[in-house]
Design a protein around this motif. Sequence first.
Motif, PDB file in Angstrom:
ATOM      1  N   VAL A 177      23.895  27.661  63.463  1.00  9.89           N
ATOM      2  CA  VAL A 177      23.245  28.920  63.066  1.00  9.89           C
ATOM      3  C   VAL A 177      22.005  28.642  62.229  1.00  9.89           C
ATOM      4  CG1 VAL A 177      23.531  31.086  61.810  1.00  9.89           C
ATOM      5  CG2 VAL A 177      25.422  30.176  63.168  1.00  9.89           C
ATOM      6  N   ALA A 178      22.107  27.697  61.283  1.00 14.18           N
ATOM      7  CA  ALA A 178      20.954  27.357  60.440  1.00 14.18           C
ATOM      8  C   ALA A 178      19.789  26.856  61.281  1.00 14.18           C
ATOM      9  CB  ALA A 178      21.361  26.303  59.407  1.00 14.18           C
ATOM     10  N   LEU A 179      20.091  26.068  62.305  1.00 10.76           N
ATOM     11  CA  LEU A 179      19.040  25.553  63.169  1.00 10.76           C
ATOM     12  C   LEU A 179      18.416  26.671  64.001  1.00 10.76           C
ATOM     13  CD1 LEU A 179      17.587  22.981  63.956  1.00 10.76           C
ATOM     14  CD2 LEU A 179      19.351  22.542  65.663  1.00 10.76           C
ATOM     15  N   LEU A 180      19.233  27.608  64.461  1.00  8.55           N
ATOM     16  CA  LEU A 180      18.693  28.752  65.203  1.00  8.55           C
ATOM     17  C   LEU A 180      17.757  29.582  64.320  1.00  8.55           C
ATOM     18  CD1 LEU A 180      21.842  29.981  67.193  1.00  8.55           C
ATOM     19  CD2 LEU A 180      19.768  28.934  68.134  1.00  8.55           C
ATOM     20  N   VAL A 181      18.148  29.766  63.064  1.00 12.38           N
ATOM     21  CA  VAL A 181      17.287  30.502  62.131  1.00 12.38           C
ATOM     22  C   VAL A 181      15.948  29.784  61.971  1.00 12.38           C
ATOM     23  CG1 VAL A 181      17.021  31.223  59.719  1.00 12.38           C
ATOM     24  CG2 VAL A 181      19.203  31.567  60.889  1.00 12.38           C
ATOM     25  N   MET A 182      15.992  28.457  61.886  1.00 11.13           N
ATOM     26  CA  MET A 182      14.759  27.693  61.730  1.00 11.13           C
ATOM     27  C   MET A 182      13.901  27.733  62.991  1.00 11.13           C
ATOM     28  SD  MET A 182      14.352  26.624  58.743  1.00 11.13           S
ATOM     29  CE  MET A 182      12.984  25.549  59.127  1.00 11.13           C
ATOM     30  N   VAL A 183      14.530  27.730  64.158  1.00 10.29           N
ATOM     31  CA  VAL A 183      13.768  27.824  65.408  1.00 10.29           C
ATOM     32  C   VAL A 183      13.026  29.155  65.463  1.00 10.29           C
ATOM     33  CG1 VAL A 183      13.965  28.052  67.915  1.00 10.29           C
ATOM     34  CG2 VAL A 183      15.202  26.231  66.734  1.00 10.29           C
ATOM     35  N   VAL A 184      13.701  30.223  65.102  1.00  7.80           N
ATOM     36  CA  VAL A 184      13.053  31.539  65.063  1.00  7.80           C
ATOM     37  C   VAL A 184      11.901  31.532  64.064  1.00  7.80           C
ATOM     38  CG1 VAL A 184      13.386  33.968  64.470  1.00  7.80           C
ATOM     39  CG2 VAL A 184      15.121  32.764  65.815  1.00  7.80           C
ATOM     40  N   THR A 185      12.108  30.913  62.918  1.00 10.83           N
ATOM     41  CA  THR A 185      11.043  30.812  61.915  1.00 10.83           C
ATOM     42  C   THR A 185       9.855  30.040  62.470  1.00 10.83           C
ATOM     43  OG1 THR A 185      12.675  30.846  60.128  1.00 10.83           O
ATOM     44  CG2 THR A 185      10.479  30.024  59.591  1.00 10.83           C
ATOM     45  N   GLY A 186      10.141  28.932  63.136  1.00 13.02           N
ATOM     46  CA  GLY A 186       9.064  28.145  63.721  1.00 13.02           C
ATOM     47  C   GLY A 186       8.263  28.922  64.750  1.00 13.02           C
ATOM     48  N   LEU A 187       8.964  29.650  65.605  1.00 13.63           N
ATOM     49  CA  LEU A 187       8.272  30.466  66.596  1.00 13.63           C
ATOM     50  C   LEU A 187       7.420  31.540  65.931  1.00 13.63           C
ATOM     51  CD1 LEU A 187      11.151  30.887  69.217  1.00 13.63           C
ATOM     52  CD2 LEU A 187       9.147  29.394  69.398  1.00 13.63           C
ATOM     53  N   ALA A 188       7.912  32.065  64.812  1.00  9.15           N
ATOM     54  CA  ALA A 188       7.182  33.122  64.110  1.00  9.15           C
ATOM     55  C   ALA A 188       5.877  32.615  63.495  1.00  9.15           C
ATOM     56  CB  ALA A 188       8.070  33.735  63.020  1.00  9.15           C
ATOM     57  N   VAL A 189       5.848  31.334  63.083  1.00 13.52           N
ATOM     58  CA  VAL A 189       4.625  30.798  62.458  1.00 13.52           C
ATOM     59  C   VAL A 189       3.742  30.059  63.456  1.00 13.52           C
ATOM     60  CG1 VAL A 189       5.723  30.636  60.192  1.00 13.52           C
ATOM     61  CG2 VAL A 189       5.771  28.643  61.724  1.00 13.52           C
ATOM     62  N   GLY A 190       4.091  30.125  64.748  1.00 13.45           N
ATOM     63  CA  GLY A 190       3.207  29.580  65.767  1.00 13.45           C
ATOM     64  C   GLY A 190       3.621  28.273  66.392  1.00 13.45           C
ATOM     65  N   TRP A 191       4.739  27.697  65.958  1.00 14.54           N
ATOM     66  CA  TRP A 191       5.202  26.447  66.571  1.00 14.54           C
ATOM     67  C   TRP A 191       5.775  26.727  67.956  1.00 14.54           C
ATOM     68  CZ3 TRP A 191      10.383  25.519  67.877  1.00 14.54           C
ATOM     69  CH2 TRP A 191      10.656  24.221  68.359  1.00 14.54           C
ATOM     70  N   ARG A 192       5.535  25.806  68.893  1.00 14.36           N
ATOM     71  CA  ARG A 192       6.104  25.910  70.234  1.00 14.36           C
ATOM     72  C   ARG A 192       6.471  24.501  70.709  1.00 14.36           C
ATOM     73  NH1 ARG A 192       5.571  30.307  68.651  1.00 14.36           N
ATOM     74  NH2 ARG A 192       4.750  32.173  69.686  1.00 14.36           N
ATOM     75  N   TRP A 193       7.558  24.415  71.498  1.00 12.16           N
ATOM     76  CA  TRP A 193       7.824  23.131  72.146  1.00 12.16           C
ATOM     77  C   TRP A 193       6.979  23.044  73.401  1.00 12.16           C
ATOM     78  CZ3 TRP A 193      11.991  26.739  71.896  1.00 12.16           C
ATOM     79  CH2 TRP A 193      12.344  27.331  73.114  1.00 12.16           C
ATOM     80  N   GLN A 194       6.520  21.832  73.708  1.00 14.24           N
ATOM     81  CA  GLN A 194       5.532  21.649  74.771  1.00 14.24           C
ATOM     82  C   GLN A 194       6.043  20.851  75.967  1.00 14.24           C
ATOM     83  OE1 GLN A 194       2.629  23.178  74.407  1.00 14.24           O
ATOM     84  NE2 GLN A 194       3.019  23.800  72.292  1.00 14.24           N
ATOM     85  N   ASN A 195       7.183  20.191  75.837  1.00 19.92           N
ATOM     86  CA  ASN A 195       7.643  19.269  76.882  1.00 19.92           C
ATOM     87  C   ASN A 195       8.781  19.810  77.732  1.00 19.92           C
ATOM     88  OD1 ASN A 195       5.756  17.400  76.135  1.00 19.92           O
ATOM     89  ND2 ASN A 195       7.145  16.143  74.926  1.00 19.92           N
ATOM     90  N   ALA A 210      13.556  19.730  74.823  1.00 16.68           N
ATOM     91  CA  ALA A 210      13.850  20.468  73.595  1.00 16.68           C
ATOM     92  C   ALA A 210      15.343  20.439  73.290  1.00 16.68           C
ATOM     93  CB  ALA A 210      13.360  21.909  73.714  1.00 16.68           C
ATOM     94  N   LEU A 211      16.173  20.553  74.318  1.00 14.01           N
ATOM     95  CA  LEU A 211      17.620  20.516  74.109  1.00 14.01           C
ATOM     96  C   LEU A 211      18.074  19.130  73.653  1.00 14.01           C
ATOM     97  CD1 LEU A 211      18.894  22.636  77.139  1.00 14.01           C
ATOM     98  CD2 LEU A 211      18.782  23.317  74.724  1.00 14.01           C
ATOM     99  N   VAL A 212      17.441  18.091  74.167  1.00 13.22           N
ATOM    100  CA  VAL A 212      17.751  16.737  73.697  1.00 13.22           C
ATOM    101  C   VAL A 212      17.391  16.608  72.215  1.00 13.22           C
ATOM    102  CG1 VAL A 212      17.197  14.284  73.921  1.00 13.22           C
ATOM    103  CG2 VAL A 212      17.487  15.690  75.966  1.00 13.22           C
ATOM    104  N   ALA A 213      16.252  17.172  71.832  1.00  9.42           N
ATOM    105  CA  ALA A 213      15.848  17.141  70.425  1.00  9.42           C
ATOM    106  C   ALA A 213      16.864  17.863  69.542  1.00  9.42           C
ATOM    107  CB  ALA A 213      14.463  17.777  70.268  1.00  9.42           C
ATOM    108  N   VAL A 214      17.328  19.013  69.999  1.00 10.20           N
ATOM    109  CA  VAL A 214      18.351  19.747  69.244  1.00 10.20           C
ATOM    110  C   VAL A 214      19.629  18.912  69.136  1.00 10.20           C
ATOM    111  CG1 VAL A 214      19.872  21.767  69.305  1.00 10.20           C
ATOM    112  CG2 VAL A 214      17.426  22.023  69.793  1.00 10.20           C
ATOM    113  N   GLY A 215      19.977  18.227  70.222  1.00 10.27           N
ATOM    114  CA  GLY A 215      21.147  17.364  70.187  1.00 10.27           C
ATOM    115  C   GLY A 215      21.017  16.258  69.151  1.00 10.27           C
ATOM    116  N   LEU A 216      19.834  15.665  69.036  1.00 11.80           N
ATOM    117  CA  LEU A 216      19.609  14.618  68.032  1.00 11.80           C
ATOM    118  C   LEU A 216      19.711  15.182  66.619  1.00 11.80           C
ATOM    119  CD1 LEU A 216      16.644  12.571  69.587  1.00 11.80           C
ATOM    120  CD2 LEU A 216      19.081  11.978  69.532  1.00 11.80           C
ATOM    121  N   LEU A 217      19.194  16.382  66.437  1.00  9.64           N
ATOM    122  CA  LEU A 217      19.287  17.017  65.116  1.00  9.64           C
ATOM    123  C   LEU A 217      20.747  17.263  64.719  1.00  9.64           C
ATOM    124  CD1 LEU A 217      16.348  19.540  65.565  1.00  9.64           C
ATOM    125  CD2 LEU A 217      16.420  17.715  63.842  1.00  9.64           C
ATOM    126  N   LEU A 218      21.531  17.784  65.645  1.00 12.66           N
ATOM    127  CA  LEU A 218      22.940  18.048  65.349  1.00 12.66           C
ATOM    128  C   LEU A 218      23.731  16.751  65.189  1.00 12.66           C
ATOM    129  CD1 LEU A 218      23.610  21.099  67.704  1.00 12.66           C
ATOM    130  CD2 LEU A 218      23.271  21.113  65.220  1.00 12.66           C
TER     131      LEU A 218
END
Length: 276
Positions: free
Chosen positions: A132-150, A155-163
């Motif tokens: 849930v905390a990571l989902l909140v941060m993803v929404v925050t990132g999208l709100a300030v203009g961050w986007r995944w490009q690859n 992106a799912l592999v990156a989330v897996g590494l974070l978890l």
Amino acid sequence: MSVTSLASSHLSRPEAKAASVLPDAWVITQRDLRHWLREPWGVIIGWLFPVMSVLLFGGLFGGAINVPGADYFAFLIPGMFALTMLFGLESTMMAVTTDAEKGVTDRFRSLPMNAASVVLGRCCADMLNSVVALLVMVVTGLAVGWRWQNGLAAALVAVGLLLFLRFSLLWVGIYIGLRARGPQAVTAVQILVWPIGFLSSVFVDPASMPRILGVIASWNPLSVTASATRELFGTPGYGGETWIAQHAIEMAVVLPLAITAIFLPLSALAYRSLNR
């Protein structure tokens, strides 16, 4: 229903000692989730604190730090994803040591349940919290203009590494929580979270630091995961010529795996030898 009655009702069958780990762990997980529902503010603040950090550091330092090919928010967000996984260490430590201090852990140990289920239940609850905390941060990132490009797969592999980083740090938190003598001791340990977070590539390029600090920051598991996720998300960054910078994705698997291999058995040993 109280924690004791919940666990007792689940384990009152004659065959309770032979019960599998997973059902017992699910009871513990439900117990922690019920605590969050009764006292949600601590959990909500834990979710929102990284959001405040993004706005604070991005607003304060964004205009002063030059990131090749990107604005500072785009560079900062993947690093803050990793830092959010580190922040979860504090809640794990506090929850584990509070249960031990209040005798809840001793009560669980007295029941005919698998010893691993208590620790595994805590693990499941904290991982759900981290998702849930990571989902909140993803929404925050999208709100300030961050986007995944690859693409979504990377992106799912990156989330897996974070978890996976969070999973490894969770065992550190459990071990410290079991060994700490009260919440005050945990508070002293929590002070170290921020130096670990700052001595990394979350906020700045380690190459800008003094040489020794830069080497330490580059090998910080937080930096490794941040660099790996930036690469997978396609977020521009500083890169680097060092070996660790060139192998960030591989080491984002190896280092958390090493942390888990060390602290998971230590946590199990600490739980078995717990004597309060």
